[in-house]
Design a protein around this motif. Structure first.
Motif, mmCIF file in Angstrom:
data_model
loop_
_atom_site.group_PDB
_atom_site.id
_atom_site.type_symbol
_atom_site.label_atom_id
_atom_site.label_comp_id
_atom_site.label_asym_id
_atom_site.label_seq_id
_atom_site.Cartn_x
_atom_site.Cartn_y
_atom_site.Cartn_z
ATOM 1 N N ILE A 191 0.865 -1.181 0.000
ATOM 2 C CA ILE A 191 0.000 0.000 0.000
ATOM 3 C C ILE A 191 0.899 1.229 0.000
ATOM 4 C CG2 ILE A 191 -1.754 1.313 1.228
ATOM 5 C CD1 ILE A 191 -2.857 -1.286 0.240
ATOM 6 N N GLY A 192 0.611 2.151 -0.885
ATOM 7 C CA GLY A 192 1.386 3.383 -0.941
ATOM 8 C C GLY A 192 0.482 4.558 -1.227
ATOM 9 N N THR A 193 1.083 5.634 -1.699
ATOM 10 C CA THR A 193 0.322 6.827 -2.048
ATOM 11 C C THR A 193 0.873 7.388 -3.348
ATOM 12 O OG1 THR A 193 -0.550 8.908 -1.150
ATOM 13 C CG2 THR A 193 1.795 8.481 -0.819
ATOM 14 N N THR A 194 0.170 8.323 -3.931
ATOM 15 C CA THR A 194 0.563 8.881 -5.227
ATOM 16 C C THR A 194 1.626 9.956 -5.024
ATOM 17 O OG1 THR A 194 -1.339 10.393 -5.099
ATOM 18 C CG2 THR A 194 -1.637 8.341 -6.344
ATOM 19 N N ASP A 195 2.840 9.498 -4.693
ATOM 20 C CA ASP A 195 3.930 10.428 -4.390
ATOM 21 C C ASP A 195 4.275 11.318 -5.580
ATOM 22 O OD1 ASP A 195 4.908 9.683 -1.610
ATOM 23 O OD2 ASP A 195 4.918 7.720 -2.577
ATOM 24 N N TRP A 196 4.316 10.751 -6.779
ATOM 25 C CA TRP A 196 4.671 11.532 -7.968
ATOM 26 C C TRP A 196 3.652 12.653 -8.168
ATOM 27 C CZ3 TRP A 196 2.947 13.414 -12.551
ATOM 28 C CH2 TRP A 196 3.909 13.762 -13.511
ATOM 29 N N ALA A 197 2.377 12.314 -8.088
ATOM 30 C CA ALA A 197 1.335 13.328 -8.271
ATOM 31 C C ALA A 197 1.421 14.396 -7.182
ATOM 32 C CB ALA A 197 -0.044 12.674 -8.258
ATOM 33 N N GLY A 198 1.798 14.006 -5.978
ATOM 34 C CA GLY A 198 1.950 14.986 -4.901
ATOM 35 C C GLY A 198 3.065 15.964 -5.168
ATOM 36 N N GLY A 199 4.215 15.456 -5.632
ATOM 37 C CA GLY A 199 5.310 16.354 -5.983
ATOM 38 C C GLY A 199 4.934 17.298 -7.108
ATOM 39 N N TYR A 200 4.212 16.770 -8.083
ATOM 40 C CA TYR A 200 3.763 17.603 -9.216
ATOM 41 C C TYR A 200 2.831 18.709 -8.716
ATOM 42 C CZ TYR A 200 2.034 18.732 -13.902
ATOM 43 O OH TYR A 200 1.722 19.379 -15.070
ATOM 44 N N ALA A 201 1.910 18.370 -7.809
ATOM 45 C CA ALA A 201 0.958 19.364 -7.294
ATOM 46 C C ALA A 201 1.680 20.479 -6.541
ATOM 47 C CB ALA A 201 -0.058 18.677 -6.381
ATOM 48 N N ALA A 202 2.745 20.124 -5.808
ATOM 49 C CA ALA A 202 3.516 21.142 -5.091
ATOM 50 C C ALA A 202 4.145 22.130 -6.067
ATOM 51 C CB ALA A 202 4.589 20.472 -4.237
ATOM 52 N N ARG A 342 -4.495 -13.598 5.405
ATOM 53 C CA ARG A 342 -4.559 -14.563 6.510
ATOM 54 C C ARG A 342 -5.744 -15.495 6.362
ATOM 55 N NH1 ARG A 342 -2.935 -12.825 12.326
ATOM 56 N NH2 ARG A 342 -5.059 -13.500 12.732
ATOM 57 N N ALA A 343 -6.828 -14.983 5.785
ATOM 58 C CA ALA A 343 -8.029 -15.798 5.610
ATOM 59 C C ALA A 343 -7.960 -16.679 4.367
ATOM 60 C CB ALA A 343 -9.256 -14.894 5.544
ATOM 61 N N GLY A 344 -6.859 -16.554 3.614
ATOM 62 C CA GLY A 344 -6.701 -17.384 2.427
ATOM 63 C C GLY A 344 -7.213 -16.764 1.151
ATOM 64 N N ALA A 345 -7.687 -15.516 1.224
ATOM 65 C CA ALA A 345 -8.192 -14.835 0.037
ATOM 66 C C ALA A 345 -7.035 -14.161 -0.690
ATOM 67 C CB ALA A 345 -9.235 -13.789 0.436
ATOM 68 N N PRO A 346 -7.169 -13.933 -2.015
ATOM 69 C CA PRO A 346 -6.108 -13.224 -2.734
ATOM 70 C C PRO A 346 -6.034 -11.772 -2.285
ATOM 71 C CG PRO A 346 -8.025 -13.553 -4.147
ATOM 72 C CD PRO A 346 -8.270 -14.344 -2.890
ATOM 73 N N ALA A 347 -4.836 -11.192 -2.424
ATOM 74 C CA ALA A 347 -4.635 -9.805 -1.986
ATOM 75 C C ALA A 347 -5.316 -8.807 -2.909
ATOM 76 C CB ALA A 347 -3.147 -9.509 -1.923
ATOM 77 N N GLY A 348 -5.634 -9.224 -4.118
ATOM 78 C CA GLY A 348 -6.123 -8.278 -5.121
ATOM 79 C C GLY A 348 -4.933 -7.714 -5.867
ATOM 80 N N SER A 349 -4.930 -6.414 -6.087
ATOM 81 C CA SER A 349 -3.798 -5.776 -6.760
ATOM 82 C C SER A 349 -2.555 -5.885 -5.896
ATOM 83 C CB SER A 349 -4.116 -4.303 -7.040
ATOM 84 O OG SER A 349 -2.988 -3.629 -7.543
ATOM 85 N N ALA A 350 -1.400 -6.145 -6.543
ATOM 86 C CA ALA A 350 -0.141 -6.241 -5.788
ATOM 87 C C ALA A 350 0.261 -4.893 -5.218
ATOM 88 C CB ALA A 350 0.969 -6.789 -6.674
ATOM 89 N N ARG A 351 -0.208 -3.821 -5.822
ATOM 90 C CA ARG A 351 0.141 -2.474 -5.359
ATOM 91 C C ARG A 351 -1.099 -1.596 -5.397
ATOM 92 N NH1 ARG A 351 3.806 1.027 -2.710
ATOM 93 N NH2 ARG A 351 3.692 3.082 -3.663
ATOM 94 N N GLU A 352 -1.449 -1.017 -4.263
ATOM 95 C CA GLU A 352 -2.557 -0.078 -4.198
ATOM 96 C C GLU A 352 -2.020 1.274 -3.754
ATOM 97 O OE1 GLU A 352 -5.812 -1.355 -1.792
ATOM 98 O OE2 GLU A 352 -5.950 -3.329 -2.743
ATOM 99 N N GLU A 353 -2.481 2.331 -4.404
ATOM 100 C CA GLU A 353 -2.035 3.672 -4.046
ATOM 101 C C GLU A 353 -3.231 4.544 -3.713
ATOM 102 O OE1 GLU A 353 0.477 5.284 -7.095
ATOM 103 O OE2 GLU A 353 2.223 4.162 -6.382
ATOM 104 N N LEU A 354 -3.179 5.169 -2.552
ATOM 105 C CA LEU A 354 -4.213 6.113 -2.151
ATOM 106 C C LEU A 354 -3.807 7.512 -2.608
ATOM 107 C CD1 LEU A 354 -4.717 3.592 -0.370
ATOM 108 C CD2 LEU A 354 -5.527 5.126 1.419
ATOM 109 N N ALA A 355 -4.790 8.336 -2.893
ATOM 110 C CA ALA A 355 -4.528 9.637 -3.504
ATOM 111 C C ALA A 355 -3.961 10.647 -2.504
ATOM 112 C CB ALA A 355 -5.805 10.193 -4.119
#
Length: 368
Positions: A191-202, A342-355
């Motif tokens: 899990i990460g965040t949109t660091d590139w977009a943040g730098g651009y906004a600055a 832990r419950a045995g379900a897939p993680a979904g996307s390997a990388r998720e980024e919050l805005a």
């Protein structure tokens, strides 16, 4: 019979015992040799109990033997699978792990709050493990996670090595990384965040205010989030037709004191910048110190933008304009992803980024 084979080889007593304890036999491909704990022991020139000690994080194993077993684990792709309903599940079922590099400071507190919130909603408690990278391999955080028979961990602001990842995988311990600092863990859910977009906004914000001589204080170290923030900021300046000469680029070690020294060098230039972007709020607050020490007003003489939106960003005078990354929400998302694993379900996307989001306060104003 397995895999359609008409017969199977007789197992040794050690192999049978390893399989009974939850050992997973992994085949690397058709015609390739299967690897059990007994096979790892044979290749390492040791015993099954010793291999088990390594995979369980026990300290009563020599460093040489531990490294040899860990190397073989990585080379063979061995993985240990634990059956549900085992003693391990009963011992740790109500707990979930969070590994973090430190527990002091606002960033760590926000991570703890977010992780605990997600765990509590699932009726679980959080166990915090503080990483101590300066200690030897026998006492590092991976060994401690193994020793307490963890069923999974969220790892914040750290990047496990390939060997650490493989050992944890071999022990059947799923990981979710929160804002990993390096690319070595590609493929591990994160899990990460949109660091590139943040730098651009600055950069776009300072350009819109009319600033044409803009400085940058980057964080030291080859961290992926640091690179992304710098790259986004450069792109934003380039889009606005604003140059970024070398004398307006400084680096600090992410601490306030280090950033104050770096900012002072830049502000002492004959043609100093009218605005600065620091790649973290801590470093931005160090820039406040440097400006005031030189008799410069914020924002009248110097506009400042940070990155994080830590609580102190709103408390400081004047309030800091910054790029908000939703740290608590990121920690909660990482913990929820871990609970799915832990419950045995897939993680979904390997990388998720919050805005990210630009939060404009009083530390920026129109350029003179």
């Amino acid at each position: 019979m397995t895999d359609g084979e008409p017969h199977h080889e007789a197992r040794t007593g050690a192999e049978a015992a390893a399989t009974a304890s939850g050992d997973h036999v992994r085949r690397s491909g058709s015609g390739h040799q299967a690897h059990t704990m007994a096979e790892l022991a044979r290749l390492a020139g040791t015993t099954v109990p010793t291999v088990s000690k390594v995979l369980n994080g026990r300290s009563d194993v020599s460093v040489a033997t531990r490294e040899r077993v860990m190397r073989l684990v990585e080379e063979t792709g061995y993985r240990r699978r634990h059956r549900s309903g085992s003693q391990r599940d009963r011992e740790t079922g109500g707990l979930v792990d969070l590994v973090i590099s430190k527990v002091s400071g606002s960033w760590a507190n926000l991570v703890l709050n977010g992780a605990e919130r997600a765990a509590a909603s699932a009726g679980l408690d959080v166990v915090v493990t503080v990483a101590r990278p300066e200690q030897d391999a026998g006492a590092d955080w991976v060994a401690r996670i193994l020793a307490r028979k963890s069923r999974g961990a969220t790892v914040a602001l750290l990047s496990p090595s390939r060997t650490q990842l493989q050992v944890l995988s071999a022990a059947g311990i799923p990981l979710v990384l929160l804002d990993p600092s390096a690319d070595s863990a590609s493929g591990v859910p994160s899990i990460g965040t949109t660091d590139w977009a943040g730098g651009y906004a600055a950069a776009a914000h300072l350009a819109a205010l009319g600033h044409r001589r803009v400085g940058l204080i980057a964080g030291s170290g080859d961290y992926r989030y640091g690179r992304a923030r710098v790259d986004g900021f450069r792109a934003g300046l380039e889009q606005a037709g604003i140059p970024l000469p070398e004398e307006l680029i400084e680096s600090a070690d992410w601490r306030r004191e280090s950033a104050a020294v770096a900012a002072a060098r830049m502000l002492a230039l004959r043609k100093r910048p009218t605005a600065l972007f620091a790649c973290s709020d801590e470093m931005a607050l160090g820039t406040y110190q440097a400006a005031r020490a030189l008799g410069l007003g914020v924002p009248d003489d110097l506009s400042i933008v940070g990155f994080d939106d830590l609580p102190e960003s709103a408390w400081v005078t004047p309030g800091l304009t910054t790029v908000r990354q939703p740290i608590e929400d990121m920690a909660s998302a990482a913990m929820r992803m871990l609970l799915r694993l832990r419950a045995g379900a897939p993680a979904g996307s390997a990388r998720e980024e919050l805005a990210t989001e630009l939060v404009v306060r009083e530390s920026t104003t129109t350029a003179r």
